[in-house]
Write a protein that holds these residues in place. Structure first.
Motif, mmCIF file in Angstrom:
data_model
loop_
_atom_site.group_PDB
_atom_site.id
_atom_site.type_symbol
_atom_site.label_atom_id
_atom_site.label_comp_id
_atom_site.label_asym_id
_atom_site.label_seq_id
_atom_site.Cartn_x
_atom_site.Cartn_y
_atom_site.Cartn_z
ATOM 1 N N THR A 88 -57.226 15.374 93.609
ATOM 2 C CA THR A 88 -55.958 15.381 92.889
ATOM 3 C C THR A 88 -55.928 14.168 91.973
ATOM 4 O O THR A 88 -56.665 13.195 92.204
ATOM 5 C CB THR A 88 -54.766 15.323 93.857
ATOM 6 O OG1 THR A 88 -54.835 14.090 94.582
ATOM 7 C CG2 THR A 88 -54.782 16.499 94.818
ATOM 8 N N PRO A 89 -55.112 14.169 90.937
ATOM 9 C CA PRO A 89 -55.040 12.999 90.051
ATOM 10 C C PRO A 89 -54.640 11.724 90.800
ATOM 11 O O PRO A 89 -55.142 10.645 90.501
ATOM 12 C CB PRO A 89 -53.976 13.393 89.019
ATOM 13 C CG PRO A 89 -53.986 14.879 89.003
ATOM 14 C CD PRO A 89 -54.319 15.294 90.404
ATOM 15 N N GLU A 90 -53.776 11.852 91.800
ATOM 16 C CA GLU A 90 -53.361 10.674 92.567
ATOM 17 C C GLU A 90 -54.535 10.085 93.348
ATOM 18 O O GLU A 90 -54.711 8.871 93.407
ATOM 19 C CB GLU A 90 -52.215 11.040 93.532
ATOM 20 C CG GLU A 90 -50.929 11.453 92.849
ATOM 21 C CD GLU A 90 -50.934 12.931 92.433
ATOM 22 O OE1 GLU A 90 -51.730 13.726 92.962
ATOM 23 O OE2 GLU A 90 -50.138 13.269 91.542
ATOM 24 N N LYS A 91 -55.324 10.951 93.971
ATOM 25 C CA LYS A 91 -56.490 10.474 94.730
ATOM 26 C C LYS A 91 -57.523 9.844 93.797
ATOM 27 O O LYS A 91 -58.139 8.833 94.144
ATOM 28 C CB LYS A 91 -57.127 11.621 95.515
ATOM 29 C CG LYS A 91 -56.311 12.063 96.703
ATOM 30 C CD LYS A 91 -57.032 13.172 97.439
ATOM 31 C CE LYS A 91 -56.203 13.678 98.592
ATOM 32 N NZ LYS A 91 -56.858 14.792 99.293
ATOM 33 N N MET A 92 -57.717 10.431 92.643
ATOM 34 C CA MET A 92 -58.688 9.877 91.694
ATOM 35 C C MET A 92 -58.230 8.506 91.191
ATOM 36 O O MET A 92 -59.036 7.576 91.065
ATOM 37 C CB MET A 92 -58.905 10.837 90.525
ATOM 38 C CG MET A 92 -59.534 12.160 90.937
ATOM 39 S SD MET A 92 -61.113 11.988 91.762
ATOM 40 C CE MET A 92 -62.142 11.589 90.386
ATOM 41 N N ASP A 93 -56.917 8.350 90.910
ATOM 42 C CA ASP A 93 -56.394 7.052 90.478
ATOM 43 C C ASP A 93 -56.552 6.001 91.563
ATOM 44 O O ASP A 93 -56.934 4.862 91.294
ATOM 45 C CB ASP A 93 -54.917 7.177 90.085
ATOM 46 C CG ASP A 93 -54.718 7.918 88.769
ATOM 47 O OD1 ASP A 93 -55.699 8.004 87.991
ATOM 48 O OD2 ASP A 93 -53.594 8.400 88.530
ATOM 49 N N ALA A 94 -56.271 6.376 92.815
ATOM 50 C CA ALA A 94 -56.408 5.430 93.923
ATOM 51 C C ALA A 94 -57.868 5.012 94.092
ATOM 52 O O ALA A 94 -58.165 3.825 94.304
ATOM 53 C CB ALA A 94 -55.873 6.052 95.214
ATOM 54 N N ALA A 95 -58.787 5.965 94.004
ATOM 55 C CA ALA A 95 -60.210 5.643 94.143
ATOM 56 C C ALA A 95 -60.671 4.739 93.004
ATOM 57 O O ALA A 95 -61.422 3.779 93.227
ATOM 58 C CB ALA A 95 -61.035 6.929 94.169
ATOM 59 N N LEU A 96 -60.217 5.006 91.795
ATOM 60 C CA LEU A 96 -60.585 4.178 90.649
ATOM 61 C C LEU A 96 -60.028 2.760 90.806
ATOM 62 O O LEU A 96 -60.734 1.774 90.536
ATOM 63 C CB LEU A 96 -60.071 4.809 89.356
ATOM 64 C CG LEU A 96 -60.398 4.076 88.069
ATOM 65 C CD1 LEU A 96 -61.906 3.959 87.883
ATOM 66 C CD2 LEU A 96 -59.780 4.774 86.876
ATOM 67 N N ASP A 97 -58.779 2.651 91.277
ATOM 68 C CA ASP A 97 -58.192 1.323 91.502
ATOM 69 C C ASP A 97 -58.981 0.537 92.547
ATOM 70 O O ASP A 97 -59.258 -0.651 92.370
ATOM 71 C CB ASP A 97 -56.725 1.456 91.945
ATOM 72 C CG ASP A 97 -55.833 1.897 90.809
ATOM 73 O OD1 ASP A 97 -56.222 1.745 89.634
ATOM 74 O OD2 ASP A 97 -54.722 2.401 91.113
ATOM 75 N N ARG A 98 -59.376 1.194 93.638
ATOM 76 C CA ARG A 98 -60.164 0.515 94.683
ATOM 77 C C ARG A 98 -61.514 0.072 94.141
ATOM 78 O O ARG A 98 -61.998 -1.033 94.447
ATOM 79 C CB ARG A 98 -60.360 1.444 95.875
ATOM 80 C CG ARG A 98 -59.138 1.509 96.752
ATOM 81 C CD ARG A 98 -59.444 2.285 98.019
ATOM 82 N NE ARG A 98 -58.347 3.212 98.201
ATOM 83 C CZ ARG A 98 -58.456 4.493 98.516
ATOM 84 N NH1 ARG A 98 -59.641 5.026 98.714
ATOM 85 N NH2 ARG A 98 -57.406 5.249 98.634
ATOM 86 N N MET A 99 -62.154 0.919 93.329
ATOM 87 C CA MET A 99 -63.449 0.575 92.776
ATOM 88 C C MET A 99 -63.330 -0.611 91.831
ATOM 89 O O MET A 99 -64.129 -1.559 91.869
ATOM 90 C CB MET A 99 -64.057 1.756 92.039
ATOM 91 C CG MET A 99 -65.474 1.498 91.549
ATOM 92 S SD MET A 99 -66.188 2.891 90.684
ATOM 93 C CE MET A 99 -65.286 2.853 89.158
ATOM 94 N N LEU A 100 -62.309 -0.612 90.985
ATOM 95 C CA LEU A 100 -62.119 -1.723 90.048
ATOM 96 C C LEU A 100 -61.774 -3.029 90.781
ATOM 97 O O LEU A 100 -62.196 -4.106 90.365
ATOM 98 C CB LEU A 100 -61.034 -1.378 89.029
ATOM 99 C CG LEU A 100 -61.406 -0.283 88.032
ATOM 100 C CD1 LEU A 100 -60.206 0.084 87.162
ATOM 101 C CD2 LEU A 100 -62.587 -0.697 87.176
#
Length: 104
Positions: A88-100
């Motif tokens: 989902t877009p929310e999960k993708m945003d959370a994963a991207l934030d954690r990676m950054l």
């Protein structure tokens, strides 16, 4: 022999056809039957369950890092991935934030 590419071969020996040797007759039987050894491995159900790590009654298994795998949760995630509802877009945003955060 030296090979230069797929079509060029340089050799100092003759390149004649292969020579066949006459076939030999099989050895005559000696009268004694020969037994072929057979490898066999027997594992008890207790050992088999311990080797896979799935030997607990609560539906979890031990992993090398000391954590546990919740088999019911893994099955649910696999179902979501298969039907396309996991990403989902929310999960993708959370994963991207954690990676950054890891690289920053």
């Amino acid at each position: 022999m030296q090979i230069y590419g797929p079509f060029r071969v340089s050799t100092t020996q003759q390149t004649s056809g292969a020579q066949r040797t006459p076939a030999q007759a099989p050895p005559a039987p000696t009268g004694k039957p020969t037994a072929t050894p057979v490898d066999q491995l027997d594992i008890s159900s207790t050992s088999a369950a311990a080797s896979t790590g799935i030997n607990r009654l609560d539906g979890t298994s031990q992993v090398a890092g000391g954590g546990e795998i919740r088999i019911d949760r893994v099955a649910e995630l696999r179902r979501q991935i298969a039907d396309g509802s996991y990403e989902t877009p929310e999960k993708m945003d959370a994963a991207l934030d954690r990676m950054l955060d890891q690289f920053a």
